[in-house]
Design a protein around this motif. Structure first.
Motif, PDB file in Angstrom:
ATOM      1  N   ALA A   5       0.902  -1.081  -0.087  1.00 11.13           N
ATOM      2  CA  ALA A   5      -0.118  -0.115   0.169  1.00 11.13           C
ATOM      3  C   ALA A   5       0.734   1.133  -0.017  1.00 11.13           C
ATOM      4  O   ALA A   5       0.736   2.281  -0.539  1.00 11.13           O
ATOM      5  CB  ALA A   5      -0.853   0.125   1.130  1.00 11.13           C
ATOM      6  N   ILE A   6       1.846   1.123   0.772  1.00 12.92           N
ATOM      7  CA  ILE A   6       2.749   2.301   0.700  1.00 12.92           C
ATOM      8  C   ILE A   6       3.563   2.515  -0.387  1.00 12.92           C
ATOM      9  O   ILE A   6       3.565   3.708  -1.123  1.00 12.92           O
ATOM     10  CB  ILE A   6       3.898   2.388   2.173  1.00 12.92           C
ATOM     11  CG1 ILE A   6       3.230   2.340   3.438  1.00 12.92           C
ATOM     12  CG2 ILE A   6       4.856   3.216   1.942  1.00 12.92           C
ATOM     13  CD1 ILE A   6       4.299   2.002   4.531  1.00 12.92           C
ATOM     14  N   SER A   7       3.854   1.526  -1.171  1.00 15.24           N
ATOM     15  CA  SER A   7       4.645   1.450  -2.569  1.00 15.24           C
ATOM     16  C   SER A   7       3.739   2.274  -3.586  1.00 15.24           C
ATOM     17  O   SER A   7       4.056   2.946  -4.229  1.00 15.24           O
ATOM     18  CB  SER A   7       5.101   0.157  -2.866  1.00 15.24           C
ATOM     19  OG  SER A   7       6.032  -0.102  -1.907  1.00 15.24           O
ATOM     20  N   ALA A   8       2.373   1.724  -3.338  1.00 20.78           N
ATOM     21  CA  ALA A   8       1.378   2.106  -4.316  1.00 20.78           C
ATOM     22  C   ALA A   8       1.220   3.563  -4.194  1.00 20.78           C
ATOM     23  O   ALA A   8       1.146   4.237  -5.152  1.00 20.78           O
ATOM     24  CB  ALA A   8      -0.015   1.266  -4.282  1.00 20.78           C
ATOM     25  N   VAL A   9       1.185   4.175  -2.910  1.00 20.61           N
ATOM     26  CA  VAL A   9       0.683   5.371  -2.827  1.00 20.61           C
ATOM     27  C   VAL A   9       1.956   6.283  -3.314  1.00 20.61           C
ATOM     28  O   VAL A   9       2.016   7.469  -3.809  1.00 20.61           O
ATOM     29  CB  VAL A   9       0.447   5.674  -1.256  1.00 20.61           C
ATOM     30  CG1 VAL A   9       0.532   7.277  -0.992  1.00 20.61           C
ATOM     31  CG2 VAL A   9      -0.794   5.082  -0.953  1.00 20.61           C
TER      32      VAL A   9
END
Length: 109
Positions: A5-9
């Protein structure tokens, strides 16, 4: 899962920044080319030294783009000099001035 999720953001933010930089590059390119057109027209008026008190208009091509310019010539306090103002806009949007240049031309007898 949290790392994903952090990578996607982070990737979405990077993608948005790249998109904005690309749009800004086009705008800066047009402003730069328009300033070159304005400076060229002003240099032409200064080298020919034959400017009359009126407003001229024309088009110039710079790097494959067509720009529209207007040149206004006015008297100054000294009868030997004239003030020349050049404004440049894109052919598609003549009301939005991208660049302008002001200079003075000496009138020699």
């Amino acid at each position: 899962l949290v790392a994903l999720a952090i990578s996607a953001v982070g990737l979405m933010a990077a993608y948005r920044a790249a998109g904005l930089a690309t749009q800004e590059h086009g705008w800066l390119r047009h402003r730069t080319l328009a300033s070159w057109v304005a400076q060229n027209q002003l240099a032409d008026a200064q080298t020919t030294q034959q400017v009359s008190l009126n407003q001229n208009a024309g088009a110039a091509i710079q790097a494959g783009e067509t720009y529209r310019w207007t040149q206004q010539v006015e008297n100054t306090f000294s009868p030997r000099f004239r003030r020349v103002t050049v404004k440049v806009s894109r052919q598609e949007d003549p009301d939005y001035v991208l660049a302008s240049a002001v200079g003075y031309v000496e009138i020699r007898p």
